[in-house]
Design an enzyme around this catalytic site. Sequence first.
Site, PDB file in Angstrom:
ATOM      1  N   CYS A  32       0.739  -0.785   0.174  1.00 56.28           N
ATOM      2  CA  CYS A  32       0.279   0.252   0.471  1.00 56.28           C
ATOM      3  C   CYS A  32       0.990   0.985  -0.445  1.00 56.28           C
ATOM      4  O   CYS A  32       1.818   1.346   0.559  1.00 56.28           O
ATOM      5  CB  CYS A  32      -0.878  -0.429   0.841  1.00 56.28           C
ATOM      6  SG  CYS A  32      -1.669   1.368   0.822  1.00 56.28           S
ATOM      7  N   ASN A  81      11.005  -0.365  -7.969  1.00 55.59           N
ATOM      8  CA  ASN A  81      10.630  -1.119 -10.297  1.00 55.59           C
ATOM      9  C   ASN A  81       9.384  -0.703 -10.273  1.00 55.59           C
ATOM     10  O   ASN A  81       8.567  -1.308  -9.778  1.00 55.59           O
ATOM     11  CB  ASN A  81      10.829  -2.144 -10.200  1.00 55.59           C
ATOM     12  CG  ASN A  81      11.613  -2.791 -10.664  1.00 55.59           C
ATOM     13  OD1 ASN A  81      12.227  -2.690 -11.785  1.00 55.59           O
ATOM     14  ND2 ASN A  81      10.967  -3.414 -10.749  1.00 55.59           N
ATOM     15  N   GLU A  82       8.684  -0.656 -11.745  1.00 54.42           N
ATOM     16  CA  GLU A  82       8.179  -0.751 -12.492  1.00 54.42           C
ATOM     17  C   GLU A  82       7.160  -0.805 -11.285  1.00 54.42           C
ATOM     18  O   GLU A  82       5.910  -1.475 -11.173  1.00 54.42           O
ATOM     19  CB  GLU A  82       7.877  -1.851 -12.619  1.00 54.42           C
ATOM     20  CG  GLU A  82       9.654  -2.361 -14.315  1.00 54.42           C
ATOM     21  CD  GLU A  82       9.265  -3.527 -14.892  1.00 54.42           C
ATOM     22  OE1 GLU A  82       9.525  -3.734 -15.948  1.00 54.42           O
ATOM     23  OE2 GLU A  82       8.495  -4.233 -14.017  1.00 54.42           O
ATOM     24  N   CYS A  87      -4.298   0.449  -4.433  1.00 53.30           N
ATOM     25  CA  CYS A  87      -4.560   0.103  -3.015  1.00 53.30           C
ATOM     26  C   CYS A  87      -6.060   0.382  -2.945  1.00 53.30           C
ATOM     27  O   CYS A  87      -6.158   1.229  -3.166  1.00 53.30           O
ATOM     28  CB  CYS A  87      -3.977  -0.237  -1.951  1.00 53.30           C
ATOM     29  SG  CYS A  87      -4.283  -0.657  -0.529  1.00 53.30           S
ATOM     30  N   CYS A 132      -6.021   3.899   2.340  1.00 54.16           N
ATOM     31  CA  CYS A 132      -6.095   4.597   0.566  1.00 54.16           C
ATOM     32  C   CYS A 132      -8.176   5.547   0.664  1.00 54.16           C
ATOM     33  O   CYS A 132      -8.010   5.872   0.229  1.00 54.16           O
ATOM     34  CB  CYS A 132      -5.869   3.148  -0.582  1.00 54.16           C
ATOM     35  SG  CYS A 132      -3.979   2.661  -0.455  1.00 54.16           S
ATOM     36  N   GLU A 192      15.742  -1.138 -19.121  1.00 48.85           N
ATOM     37  CA  GLU A 192      15.209  -2.790 -19.776  1.00 48.85           C
ATOM     38  C   GLU A 192      14.969  -3.205 -21.075  1.00 48.85           C
ATOM     39  O   GLU A 192      14.256  -2.827 -21.566  1.00 48.85           O
ATOM     40  CB  GLU A 192      14.003  -3.132 -18.179  1.00 48.85           C
ATOM     41  CG  GLU A 192      14.433  -3.585 -16.955  1.00 48.85           C
ATOM     42  CD  GLU A 192      13.760  -4.323 -16.564  1.00 48.85           C
ATOM     43  OE1 GLU A 192      13.030  -5.251 -16.607  1.00 48.85           O
ATOM     44  OE2 GLU A 192      13.796  -4.114 -14.653  1.00 48.85           O
ATOM     45  N   GLU A 206      11.659 -15.785 -12.731  1.00 44.24           N
ATOM     46  CA  GLU A 206      11.936 -15.504 -13.835  1.00 44.24           C
ATOM     47  C   GLU A 206      13.362 -16.699 -14.780  1.00 44.24           C
ATOM     48  O   GLU A 206      14.596 -16.018 -15.597  1.00 44.24           O
ATOM     49  CB  GLU A 206      12.376 -13.855 -13.911  1.00 44.24           C
ATOM     50  CG  GLU A 206      11.486 -13.006 -13.941  1.00 44.24           C
ATOM     51  CD  GLU A 206      11.396 -11.885 -13.447  1.00 44.24           C
ATOM     52  OE1 GLU A 206      10.742 -10.879 -14.303  1.00 44.24           O
ATOM     53  OE2 GLU A 206      12.238 -11.236 -13.170  1.00 44.24           O
TER      54      GLU A 206
END
Length: 688
Positions: free
Chosen positions: A122, A156-157, A162, A167, A313, A361
């Site tokens: 969150c 990252n990304e 949420c 929220c 990337e 991965e």
Amino acid sequence: MAKHAPIFPNVQGFLHGGDYNPDQWLAYPDVLEQDVQLMREAKWNVVSLGIFSWVSLEPEEGLFTFEWLDEAIERLTHAGVRILLATPSGARPAWLSAKYPEVLRVGPDGRRNRHGGRHNHCYTSPIYREKVRIINRKLAERYAHHPGVIGWHVSNEYGGECHCPLCQEAFREWLKRKYKTLDALNHAWWTPFWSHTYTDWSQIESPMPHGETSIHGLNLDWKRFVTDQTVDFCRHEIEPLKQVNPNLPVTTNFMGTYPGLNYWRFRDVLDVISWDSYPRWHAHETLVPEAVHTAMVHDLNRSILKKPFLLMESTPSVTNWQAVSKQKRPGVHVLVSLQAVAHGADSVQYFQWRKSRGSYEKFHGAVVDHVGHANTRVFRDVQAVGEMLERLAPMAGAEVKADAAVIFDWENRWALEDAKGPRNIGMHYEETVVNHYAALWRMGVPMDVIDEEQPLDGYKLVVAPMLYMVRPGVAERMKAFVERGGSLVLTYWSGIVDENDLVFLGGFPGPLRELAGVWAEEIDALYDGERVPVRVADGNPLGLAGHYEARELCEVVHLEGAEPIAVYGADYYEGMPAATVHRVGKGKVYYVAARLEDAFLRDFFARVAAEAGVARAIERELPDGVSAMVRSGDGVEYVMLMNFTPEAREVALDEAEYKPLYGEAPTDGAVRLPAYGVSVLERPARNG
């Protein structure tokens, strides 16, 4: 025109590298030693380090174990490999989820997630924000002044949303700041529809499948809130980093045209834009469809800050999460890496350095395969890119000067895709933008990709496909642009709603009606497979000839000062305008009233761009499947020719004096590009 300053101080040339995860290999010290030598062979000069390493840095709350990271940074720095040091918020440790379950995300179904995956947290949670602040501060205090660390890779990304109680309350406070009163909110959202008027702020909840989704203003504001909350979280991450060293640049990696976040909102918190590019290469007969879309996203990322970006990337070979893991054919890795550079990237970086032994991965492409040595086709492809970037080092920082801009707008997309009708089987906003972009791409026209709120100064041509939402000030900027001599292209389904997704009254295209010189009375949606013939108007101002077809959407428009370029050839709107031009001040406004085939867009934009005086990379027709781009700086221009087909192509050059830098050299005024071949040429700047 001067080049841009280096993205990272004291770092000259292009960056070549990618994600490096030594924390996965701490039990294999021989592998860590091999990595540095192999990086030298691969011509790597940068790594993104520590992206998902939180548990390796803080295995227990308050217990920090940085020794492995110290060793990795020293080993890399000694080898001349620079470091983009990551903050690890993208995946939190299990101890954090177990002790503080409030940090776990609540989905739109109202259920709180269990620990797992990544970005399952969150952004509002005070506990999570505090824990992120602590680990980021520790990293900054230890490494922010290390000579090998050149910048921060923040998280990252970012993505997801949420719906937890924290929220929900934050969303209500966001709405209170925006609307001040419930009366104003109810009017902006048109809540009397279906008796959905709110009488207390506490009644407002985020859109959920089993709750409220029919109020389009609510849906739109929720997406805006999610973006603002994510940007605020990113800002929260950056603050402790900048407190320790304000001069170290920060970035975070975007995901193409990811629909969940309006990336333009990040421009005020980031020093450099970066993105992760994973097209489905070889999904079609040629690479052209993917190349066009990828080029557009490169241009978008460059346009956000109007300076070079990082290709953070890409894969040197395959992904493992797409439907088919298709290997890049020989030559393609160099080709698509050069494409990024051609559109303004000052780096080519990958996920990942070494294939993981286990988990999600383990079969994702990497520079070093499970075999563990350099004797692979993929490793040699990466070496070839490194060699290319070394040879092209003087190009780093060079500008992409664009006379044309295409508008791709997140809020417009959100509203358009949420609307019910006129074609619920697909309005295809992004595809429509790409199709208009493609017509200019095929001509070798450098373009910016902007949102509708950006200044239009400096452009000669602006293309705004399906500008369904027109926010305050947009029509006025467009009018001023045209009056000064600019050319503006509008299309069907534009000027329909305002910033609250409320329909404009008084006729479409709303605030653009007078500017376009047409009134759009209605729009006819077609079933898949239906076509409506379109013929050019006799004596049309563009000198077009021939017949075309329209599909999916046909507006019925009336001329209010505009001239017809093309007319419908059938149905109840036979003979009515399908494309028009309106002269306003020193400029022109074109209105394309139907979703016309690519052949029309090619012919139309060839004439529109020529009349507008838009510069092309080379002033010659390009063969099908060949792209041309140009970067400029310090009195020279770098022209890149790229063949996205599996057949050889010959490109005729214009009269400029060309010097070969990389790839195929010119012969007798032309360059012969083999299948997937490239050529980089230098010429004197056209304008000095």
